[in-house]
Design a protein around this motif. Structure first.
Motif: not given
Length: 296
Positions: A142-161
């Protein structure tokens, strides 16, 4: 005994049921009614065509002024004719038609949404089946599903490069939540009689999952999949605006930087039609699998 006598005996022993004859006759009549088919097509197509035509007229009137900041439909048709008439042209790596760009985006959606469907159904079944899993995982979901999609993008770019796996991760993390929630609700609503039957038959956990849990919760699962596919398409377009590449999202961002508003409007039409087709596809598969039932 003659062949005719045998045939007469068969007819007497197995008389045709009136209900079957009536059903067969009705089915045969429905096969050859072109006017009825044309009427159904007209009732399905004419109302949206009228609405779209009215919207175009209002748009043309509202944006015909020289001071208007948006182009009218006639200007869009004139300036973006090549994009509309030739969706599959290919003049190089970065100069391709919108249909190719949509297909590239759909490839990412297929991977991200496919992973979300598999993981989401499995986690949803776990949460719906186990009270302890629900207590532990449901608040996190319930907490994670409220995070907007683009808010995950910086973290995913840092993880996958890399932009491609980052976009796929954004699709995955955006579309998985409705699948988990709807699957869990469907599993919780499985009738207790079904569970009793599984105990009588001594089904193991895998057999219970395949033969009882998934068929019983299928209407809820496909409801979650329909929501998820829409969120997937929304997420990939937004992610491609920032990660670049040759997808439809990057095309919109590049057209904005070049002040090509007609191209943006045409691309939005492509996005809308593609999203509608994806929703109809998942709905058709769901209707086939669940035999027309829907979650209540």
């Amino acid at each position: 005994m003659s062949i005719q006598t045998i045939e007469d005996t068969k007819v007497k022993a197995f008389p045709a049921k009136p209900a079957e004859v009536i059903a067969f006759t009705a089915k045969a009549r429905r096969r050859f009614e072109p006017l009825a088919i044309a009427g159904k097509l007209a009732s399905a197509l004419v109302p949206p065509i009228i609405v779209i035509a009215l919207m175009l007229v209002v748009w043309q009137i509202a944006c015909s002024s020289p001071t208007s900041s948006l182009p009218p439909p006639t200007q869009v048709w004139k300036e973006a004719y090549d994009l509309i008439a030739h969706p599959f042209f290919d003049n190089g790596p970065q100069d391709i038609g919108l249909a190719w760009r949509v297909l590239i985006s759909l490839q990412r959606v297929a991977v991200g949404f496919g992973l979300a469907a598999v993981v989401g159904v499995a986690l949803g079944a776990l949460v719906g089946q186990s009270i302890w899993a629900m207590r532990g995982l449901d608040p996190v979901f319930q907490i994670l599903r409220t995070v907007p999609p683009l808010a995950w993008l910086p973290l995913s770019l840092a993880a996958f490069r890399d932009s491609s796996p980052s976009a796929i991760f954004v699709i995955f993390i955006t579309s998985i939540w409705p699948i988990i929630i709807n699957t869990a609700v469907g599993v919780r609503n499985i009738p207790e009689d079904y569970r009793n039957v599984s105990r009588i038959l001594r089904l193991n956990q895998f057999e219970f999952f395949v033969k009882i849990m998934v068929p019983a919760a299928a209407p809820y699962i496909f409801t979650g999949l329909r929501i998820g596919i829409g969120l997937s398409w929304l997420a990939i377009v937004a992610a491609e605006m920032l990660t670049g590449g040759v997808g439809i999202g990057f095309f919109i961002w590049d057209a904005w930087n070049s002040s090509r508003l007609p191209d943006i409007i045409v691309a939005l039409a492509y996005i809308g039609v593609t999203g509608f087709c994806l929703d109809r596809l998942v709905a058709a598969v769901g209707a086939f699998v669940t035999r027309g039932t829907t979650a209540k």
